[in-house]
Structures are given as structure tokens and as C-alpha cells.
Design a protein around this motif. Sequence first.
Motif, mmCIF file in Angstrom:
data_model
loop_
_atom_site.group_PDB
_atom_site.id
_atom_site.type_symbol
_atom_site.label_atom_id
_atom_site.label_comp_id
_atom_site.label_asym_id
_atom_site.label_seq_id
_atom_site.Cartn_x
_atom_site.Cartn_y
_atom_site.Cartn_z
ATOM 1 N N VAL A 127 -21.623 10.215 -12.949
ATOM 2 C CA VAL A 127 -20.769 11.203 -12.292
ATOM 3 C C VAL A 127 -19.827 10.501 -11.331
ATOM 4 C CG1 VAL A 127 -20.735 13.129 -10.649
ATOM 5 C CG2 VAL A 127 -22.344 13.143 -12.568
ATOM 6 N N ARG A 128 -18.550 10.803 -11.503
ATOM 7 C CA ARG A 128 -17.533 10.284 -10.586
ATOM 8 C C ARG A 128 -17.326 11.277 -9.446
ATOM 9 N NH1 ARG A 128 -13.103 10.876 -11.966
ATOM 10 N NH2 ARG A 128 -11.752 9.163 -11.362
ATOM 11 N N VAL A 129 -17.380 10.778 -8.247
ATOM 12 C CA VAL A 129 -17.031 11.591 -7.082
ATOM 13 C C VAL A 129 -15.759 10.973 -6.514
ATOM 14 C CG1 VAL A 129 -17.706 12.338 -4.775
ATOM 15 C CG2 VAL A 129 -19.426 12.223 -6.605
ATOM 16 N N SER A 130 -14.658 11.646 -6.775
ATOM 17 C CA SER A 130 -13.378 11.079 -6.353
ATOM 18 C C SER A 130 -12.929 11.818 -5.098
ATOM 19 C CB SER A 130 -12.360 11.190 -7.483
ATOM 20 O OG SER A 130 -11.269 10.328 -7.230
ATOM 21 N N ILE A 131 -13.029 11.128 -3.985
ATOM 22 C CA ILE A 131 -12.761 11.732 -2.673
ATOM 23 C C ILE A 131 -11.285 11.589 -2.339
ATOM 24 C CG2 ILE A 131 -13.267 11.494 -0.197
ATOM 25 C CD1 ILE A 131 -16.088 10.481 -1.118
ATOM 26 N N GLY A 132 -10.706 12.619 -1.748
ATOM 27 C CA GLY A 132 -9.310 12.463 -1.343
ATOM 28 C C GLY A 132 -8.464 13.708 -1.395
ATOM 29 N N ARG A 141 -4.939 9.851 6.860
ATOM 30 C CA ARG A 141 -5.720 10.613 5.893
ATOM 31 C C ARG A 141 -6.316 9.697 4.827
ATOM 32 N NH1 ARG A 141 -3.839 12.697 1.306
ATOM 33 N NH2 ARG A 141 -1.645 12.829 1.916
ATOM 34 N N LEU A 142 -5.546 8.744 4.339
ATOM 35 C CA LEU A 142 -6.057 7.820 3.323
ATOM 36 C C LEU A 142 -7.222 7.003 3.887
ATOM 37 C CD1 LEU A 142 -2.712 6.469 1.746
ATOM 38 C CD2 LEU A 142 -4.049 8.461 1.050
ATOM 39 N N ARG A 143 -7.087 6.579 5.137
ATOM 40 C CA ARG A 143 -8.168 5.797 5.771
ATOM 41 C C ARG A 143 -9.417 6.657 5.941
ATOM 42 N NH1 ARG A 143 -3.701 3.107 9.221
ATOM 43 N NH2 ARG A 143 -3.492 1.088 8.161
ATOM 44 N N ARG A 144 -9.217 7.911 6.296
ATOM 45 C CA ARG A 144 -10.352 8.844 6.395
ATOM 46 C C ARG A 144 -11.101 8.888 5.058
ATOM 47 N NH1 ARG A 144 -8.944 15.054 5.673
ATOM 48 N NH2 ARG A 144 -8.494 14.091 3.647
ATOM 49 N N ASP A 145 -10.352 8.965 3.965
ATOM 50 C CA ASP A 145 -10.964 9.101 2.636
ATOM 51 C C ASP A 145 -11.699 7.816 2.242
ATOM 52 O OD1 ASP A 145 -9.824 11.611 2.627
ATOM 53 O OD2 ASP A 145 -8.074 10.973 1.455
ATOM 54 N N LEU A 146 -11.111 6.672 2.568
ATOM 55 C CA LEU A 146 -11.790 5.399 2.271
ATOM 56 C C LEU A 146 -13.113 5.332 3.010
ATOM 57 C CD1 LEU A 146 -8.756 2.915 2.500
ATOM 58 C CD2 LEU A 146 -9.983 3.595 0.417
ATOM 59 N N ALA A 147 -13.100 5.762 4.271
ATOM 60 C CA ALA A 147 -14.326 5.737 5.073
ATOM 61 C C ALA A 147 -15.348 6.720 4.507
ATOM 62 C CB ALA A 147 -14.004 6.066 6.526
ATOM 63 N N ASN A 148 -14.888 7.871 4.053
ATOM 64 C CA ASN A 148 -15.806 8.855 3.475
ATOM 65 C C ASN A 148 -16.452 8.333 2.187
ATOM 66 O OD1 ASN A 148 -15.553 10.763 5.467
ATOM 67 N ND2 ASN A 148 -13.929 11.928 4.412
ATOM 68 N N ALA A 149 -15.659 7.628 1.390
ATOM 69 C CA ALA A 149 -16.206 7.073 0.144
ATOM 70 C C ALA A 149 -17.245 6.004 0.460
ATOM 71 C CB ALA A 149 -15.081 6.500 -0.723
ATOM 72 N N ALA A 150 -16.945 5.156 1.449
ATOM 73 C CA ALA A 150 -17.899 4.103 1.828
ATOM 74 C C ALA A 150 -19.176 4.743 2.361
ATOM 75 C CB ALA A 150 -17.267 3.192 2.885
ATOM 76 N N TRP A 151 -19.007 5.800 3.136
ATOM 77 C CA TRP A 151 -20.174 6.509 3.693
ATOM 78 C C TRP A 151 -21.041 7.084 2.566
ATOM 79 C CZ3 TRP A 151 -21.757 11.631 3.313
ATOM 80 C CH2 TRP A 151 -22.820 12.001 4.168
ATOM 81 N N GLY A 161 -2.200 3.207 -6.296
ATOM 82 C CA GLY A 161 -0.917 2.887 -5.679
ATOM 83 C C GLY A 161 -0.775 3.469 -4.289
ATOM 84 N N SER A 162 -1.327 4.679 -4.087
ATOM 85 C CA SER A 162 -1.235 5.301 -2.758
ATOM 86 C C SER A 162 -1.853 4.406 -1.690
ATOM 87 C CB SER A 162 -1.944 6.663 -2.754
ATOM 88 O OG SER A 162 -1.321 7.565 -3.649
ATOM 89 N N ALA A 163 -2.878 3.636 -2.079
ATOM 90 C CA ALA A 163 -3.554 2.761 -1.113
ATOM 91 C C ALA A 163 -2.633 1.666 -0.595
ATOM 92 C CB ALA A 163 -4.805 2.139 -1.739
ATOM 93 N N LEU A 164 -1.575 1.370 -1.350
ATOM 94 C CA LEU A 164 -0.663 0.308 -0.912
ATOM 95 C C LEU A 164 0.106 0.702 0.345
ATOM 96 C CD1 LEU A 164 0.714 -0.861 -4.384
ATOM 97 C CD2 LEU A 164 -1.299 -1.667 -3.125
ATOM 98 N N LEU A 165 0.053 1.982 0.705
ATOM 99 C CA LEU A 165 0.633 2.402 1.982
ATOM 100 C C LEU A 165 -0.132 1.776 3.151
ATOM 101 C CD1 LEU A 165 1.129 6.200 1.156
ATOM 102 C CD2 LEU A 165 2.953 4.517 1.446
ATOM 103 N N LEU A 166 -1.367 1.333 2.864
ATOM 104 C CA LEU A 166 -2.201 0.706 3.896
ATOM 105 C C LEU A 166 -2.132 -0.810 3.744
ATOM 106 C CD1 LEU A 166 -5.371 2.976 3.497
ATOM 107 C CD2 LEU A 166 -3.378 3.328 4.982
#
Lengths: 482, 482
Positions: free
Chosen positions: B452-457, B368-378, B269-274
Motif C-alpha cells: 500500500v502506497r501512502v502518498s502524503i501531500g 507546506r512541502l517541508r511539512r509533508d516531508l516531515a509527515n512522511a518521515a514520521w 519535481g515539486s521538491a526541487l523548490l527546496l
Amino acid sequence: MTPEEFRVCAHALVDWIADHRARIPDLPVQATTKPGEVAAGLAPHAPETPEPFGAVLADLERVVVPGITQTQHPAFFGWFPSNASLASVLGDFASSGLGALGITWQSAPALTEVEEVVTEWLRELTGLSPAWKGAIHDTASTACLVALLAARERATDFGQTRGGLQAEPAPLVVYTSPHAHSSVAKAALLAGFGRDNLRLVDVDPTTYAMRPDALAAAMAADVAAGRRPAAVVAAVGTTGTTAVDPVGALVEVAAAHRAWVHVDAAMAGSALLLPECRHLVDGVEGADSLSWNPHKWMGTILDCSLLYVRDVQHLVRVMSTDPAYLRSAVDGEVTQYRDWGIPLGRRFRALKLWFHLRLDGVEAIRARLRRDLANAAWLADQVTAEPGWRVLAPVTVQTVCLRHEPAGTVSDDGTVLDGEALDVHTLAWAEAVNTSGLAFVTPSVLDGRWLVRVSIGATATERSDVAALWDLLRAEAARHGG
Amino acid sequence: MTPEEFRVCAHALVDWIADHRARIPDLPVQATTKPGEVAAGLAPHAPETPEPFGAVLADLERVVVPGITQTQHPAFFGWFPSNASLASVLGDFASSGLGALGITWQSAPALTEVEEVVTEWLRELTGLSPAWKGAIHDTASTACLVALLAARERATDFGQTRGGLQAEPAPLVVYTSPHAHSSVAKAALLAGFGRDNLRLVDVDPTTYAMRPDALAAAMAADVAAGRRPAAVVAAVGTTGTTAVDPVGALVEVAAAHRAWVHVDAAMAGSALLLPECRHLVDGVEGADSLSWNPHKWMGTILDCSLLYVRDVQHLVRVMSTDPAYLRSAVDGEVTQYRDWGIPLGRRFRALKLWFHLRLDGVEAIRARLRRDLANAAWLADQVTAEPGWRVLAPVTVQTVCLRHEPAGTVSDDGTVLDGEALDVHTLAWAEAVNTSGLAFVTPSVLDGRWLVRVSIGATATERSDVAALWDLLRAEAARHGG
């Protein structure tokens, strides 16, 4: 916000809070805002860029404070006490500051184990045997729903693992007092029992306590009609008059049907800290669950409701979840509170109980409760001695139900002669008390007529405040045609 | 405790909290205490007399801190982000300091109206139409239960006012994904539907999203067997892999049966801010309820879960209580949140959202949310490019499901050859990462095998922290027989 920015803002906020608490006696007790006024004072959209802390603090002062009924005021006599002791506020601060996540023992062992320890402290302090285990819930409403779900699953032998309540052959029935809190009926309905299967059992006309013989008769009638008694909710301290259902006698009646007995002592539970008040729950060791709210009279800031059960394994089976991502090597060795209630995640609420009990000490809490009991007895004596005034229900704890009865509205023996005039009068002077801002009381209905509840027990309330209230009640009643 | 005593203690506590927050990067991420160790460090009984604040603060440091998995740590990649932004902590402090009681609009108009305003702010920020109204609940588990109760009562035309679920002629059925959060099944069981009437609908084998055709077939089969589809819970961001059920398509299937659609977007849901992420809930305007947790990724401190519904009147009818002692002259003009959920009383939780949004500003939260999305993609790119490593599910938001697959355990096309050896290896290196204290990740099961889940954020997590994690994962996997 960095820790250093936080430090600056938080110090300012602490000073604001300390100043605010100190001035509460000078504020109107009742909120002064009109519907929509607070909302109209706020921005219509969230800000894109940060606002200075000073702006937020100014809004807290300008918009929020007038929009709060000051339950911490020494002249707050409404609903029930809702004490937010400053010792417990510090515990709440610690909880917020730590930012711990309570979803499993592993996520915060301290969150779980402090809760185990403080619920054990309070079990002992309230005189319950070691057979009980407790956990913190948000409110007694939720605790009652959890209890009724546990009752439902016991009665159906875990029907939830099969066809659920909709597959049950014969209707299950829940019994409570017509004076029980509205959350009991709500919980029964949410748990799926249906209003047709909720019995409001007759009460004694003087004490307003549930009659065990009436419960027995109601259960027998249901059984004869092919229905099954599943649960009894006994109220220890009803919301209207703090009537006390006779737990021991109800437990005996329920036992014949293996019905679950839940004791809702949301308000009066605090009194169990006093050995001389434990008679209020005589027979409780035969019950299945008990809830009470430290966030009321005892004064651990909302939300803090305790639910004790005797059969934790049963509760856990009803409430359990065991997904892979929450499994850990210590499962089985530790308590997983997520399986004791509805929400998976929990705040570190145990800290506010821990701080409160340690920083205030139990002795001082007990002394305060005894002060309030004495104040209630004193007020009841004044009312009884005053011509034209009447106490309408036994003062079992700290709430006095009273009424001013102008000439011609009620006969000497208590028969209401002109109920409509009486109601108009009661609501008029109670409203005048509340809008004065000098004190706050709650009108309520008993036997079809309005009365005024004076619920004593705000932390700051001394005898002088009760005496001032009594003067105010008489003045307003007189001014409104007494 | 007097306001002046509070002032002194609270200033000391604020400094402790600011210092604590600043040193979190230097603490072990995972709690280091053994089962029972925290409890053993506490007094067995509550103290009769007050203890000095310094003693309590010392225990917080000595006993509590080691007993917390530091979800605010930059190397916290476990479960889901559980951010407790310091701006929201200030709001929580204000709430505790005010000590307001939320049981009725009158008890604290500001508590109600700030909640109305901030839920409206967030409705707008997440792109929902004005048809939705929101309220704050403790967790998405509770929100889901409320949604299923509303669904149940719509399907039975308010059966709770009659014989309840036990009087229904044909079983009502609930549909969800096998990957939905465990709280969905729990809610269905607590609401009385029964496990026999809970359908786990097939998912796509690659995306792990619910298949609309499978939902349609399951519903048709139930109808043919005399059962009635009552509710669909769509997961937007499942806990295991953040799979996204196709809301629009599911809404269409459900509509044919008038089944309630609840969208559980607790994490995503937090992603809906984007705006660029709103496709995650395409078709949501056809759903009946939506919940998401600002207390996860967005970072408003726990507990803060939002439940939006389109038909407030229906919800209120399901949840309402109207006892005399809560009546007031403004009823009908104002919002009574006690009738929007399970608990009667509520804390002033809206303040933490209000403080958070105002003090941080929406722009910074989005960045900050966009930073985290980019980090996950990376990270997903690194894993994909690394021989012997695999990303096991689409990275829809900010969680990467990964595995190290030593030679001989999995074939090139992804077929598991030696599942047992693979599981032993995965759990071993994940455990090594967690016990190192340098980072925290969560093992989980997908298609019967551990990953293993790596949940970034976490708020503090920068690219360098993700890169350091990736180095650590490879080092530990290699050390454990990779």
C-alpha cells in the motif's frame, strides 16, 4: 488560501470578468502590445510572500488585457471563430472549483461518465450513427495525431508491439490535401511516416477540394512502387478557404487499400448541428475517425476538441496502459479515457460542454449558426456585386475569401497581371484594418497570392457588424491606393 | 448568456464552490457511485431550450459530487497529491473569463509572455541554470512523448524530413527503468520505436533506482548487435516507490552514445523548490529535457505540466508549423509556443501558475512541502517501529510504501513465505480503508507482491490526519485477520 478568502477574491474576479465581457465591443480587437512589452511589465522573480489579490487583478487589467486579441469581439473575423460562451465558462469554473483528477474511472466516475453522456449528445446532434464513440481532446492537432497513430498501427497490425515503425518492410504513406491544416503534416511527421511518405493530393482548381481520382492515382503509384497506403486525412472545411473534401468518394478510394480515413472537420464540424449542412460529410459513416472543435464556432470554451472513432477497441489497444496502481475492481465495466488518447490525466472538460448545451439550449446555438451562414452569404453577395472586389473561393460555411483588385492587377477573367503589386496592396489594407483596432481579419495565401479571410461567427457578431466591416474594408482598400 | 446573466450565475457558483471546498473534510474521500450510476442520472439527450442555472447547479450537487474521489480531502493519500490550490483556481477562472486564444504570439501576446515569465520563475526556483527554457504541457505523459520525438529526430538527424522512422537503417533503442511510469513505454511505442526496442534496465534491489552499469551494458549489447541507443528516460520519483534514478551517472553513460536524456520528475519535481532536495537531480545539467508537474504536489490545478529543454531550436525544428495564415510581422522576434509541442492551440494556463505563486507566495509553498516531508518521515518511523509492519522502499520524498505482514506470511528477514495470503490480506484491508470513506490509499505491486502506497501531500493534510490514517490502517489490518 482558505475557502473564505477564495470566496471574497472570486466574487471580485467574477465582477471583473462580467465587466470585462461587457466592455469588449469597446476594446481594440487586435492586441496592442509590442513584443516583449507584457514580459517587461511583470516581476522578474516569483514573490516569496503573498501579494494582495487586488495587485494581481490590477496587473490583469494593466498588462494582460491589452495583450489579448479579443476573439470575443463582435468585429473579430480572424482565423476561425474561437467562441468562449459564458455558459461554458461557468462549466469551466465548476471544473476548476471541483479540482477533480481524471486518471482512471475510479478517480472521478462523474468526470468519465459526464464525458460519455455529452459526447453521446453531440454524436446524436451531429447526425452520426450510434457506431461512433467520442472523447474530448485538447485540439484537433492532437486528435489528428491520435488518428494517424491508430491508422499506423492498423496498417502494421500493431507493429508497436514488435519492432515499431522502424521494422516495417515497406513504407506506409499518408495522403491529404495541400490545403489541409498544417497540423496534418505535423502529425504525419510526428507519427514517424516521414515527409517523403506524405502525399499532398491534387485539388479541384475551383473548389479546392481533394480530387478522388487524383487520390486513386497517387495510391496506385505508391502501391506500384512497393509502398503501402495507410491513411487519408480528409479536410472538411480547410483553414484557407473552408474547402470540403468529398468524404464519401475518398472513403471509396481508400477502402480498396484498407487505408484509415480521418475526417478533420475542426471548424466545419459545428455546422453538422444543422441538418441542412450534413451534406458536408456525406459518406462519413465509411470513415474511421472524425474530429471537430466545439471550441471554435459552436462556442464551448477552448480547449474542447472531439475525436469520434468507429473502432474503440482498436484505439484502446493502441493507447492502452495498465499499471498496477491504476487497476481496480471495476476494470472492464467502465470507460478508461486514459486509453483513448495521449495524456494519462484529464481535466473535467465535459462540464463545459454540459453547462453550455444545458444553459444555452441547442435551439439557440443552431439559430446563431444559421445567422452566421446568412451573414457570410450576404457579405459574399456584396463583394461579388462590388466592382474591383472578388470572392476567391466557394463560401461553403461562414468564411469569405475576398480580395480588392485595383485596376491593372487582375484581368476581368481573374488572371493575375501584377501579382506583386496586388500582394503589397492586400497586405497593406489588411494590416490597416487590423491596426485600426476596429476589426480583425486574417490574410492568407491562395494559389500563390495573398487574399483576406473574413471568418464570420463570433457569438456577438450581428449583420450590422458585418456591414460595418464591409464599409471598413472598402475604406481601407481605397485609402491604400485602391 | 449575457455578461449580466453570467454575473448572477457565477456569483452563485462561487458560493457553491467555496461551500463545497469547506465541507470536503466531511465528505467520503472515495467516490461512492457505482459504474453507470452517474450516466443514468443525466438526461439522455441535450435540451433544445435553456435550462435554469439552478437545475444545473442542483445536478452538480446531486450527481457529480458523489462521483468524485476527493483529492483535495485531508485524508487523500492515493496515487500522488493532485492539489488544486484555490489561488490557482482563481487563475483558471481568469483564463476562462478572458477567453483568449493561444495559437500564435499575435493572437494573445500576454498568453505567450506570461508563460515565458512564469516558466522562468520556476526554472530559477527549482535551481536549473539559465540554459533551460520551459513551456506548459497538459501532462507529463505528453511531455515525455515530446521529449522522445525530439530524441528520435536528433538520433536520425531529422529523419522526419525524409523517410521518417521507417527509413532508418538500424533500429533506435530507448532505455528506461521497469519502475518508470507507464506513460514512458506508451510514449516510446507512440513515437514508433516499438516494444522490441524498449529496454527496461535493471534496478538496484533495495533502492529500485536504475543501475548505471546495467544501462552501460545494455547500450553496449545493442551497439554490438547493430542497434543505436537514442534515448534514456530517467525517473526521478517513480510512481510505485518514488525511487530516484541517478541522473548524473546515467547522463555520463548516455553521453558516450549521444543518447538524449529525459528526466521524468513528474511528482518529485515539486521538491526541487527546496534547496535541500536538489540532490534528487544531481547532474541534471547534462540532461536534455526535464518535466515535472506543478499540478501534483506543488498544487497548481491540473493540467499543468512543465517541460524544460536545453536546445529549444532543436525542439522547434521538430515541432514547427508555419502556414501562411499564422505568419506575422513579428515572427522571429517572439516565442511561438505552437512550435514547442503537439497542440497548435493552447489555453492561458500560465495564469494559474502566476496567480498561485503570487497569491500564496513561494515561502508558504515551501513550508507546506517541508511539512509533508516531515509527515512522511514520521509515518515511516511509526511503521518501522510497529511489529508486523514494514516499510518496503526508501522514503525519498513524501510517499511511504508499507505493508502489514501477518504472522507466517513473511520471515523476519523479509522473505515472503505465503505470498498469496499476504496479497489477499493487503488488498482486503486497503479496500476496507477506501470503502470506509475515511481515507484513500493506493495498493500497488512491488517485487510481485501487493503493498500500500501512502502518498502524503494534499494541501489540507496535517500531522493529525496522518496520525489518524495510521490508526485506521492498523485497525483495518487487525479487523481483516491481522
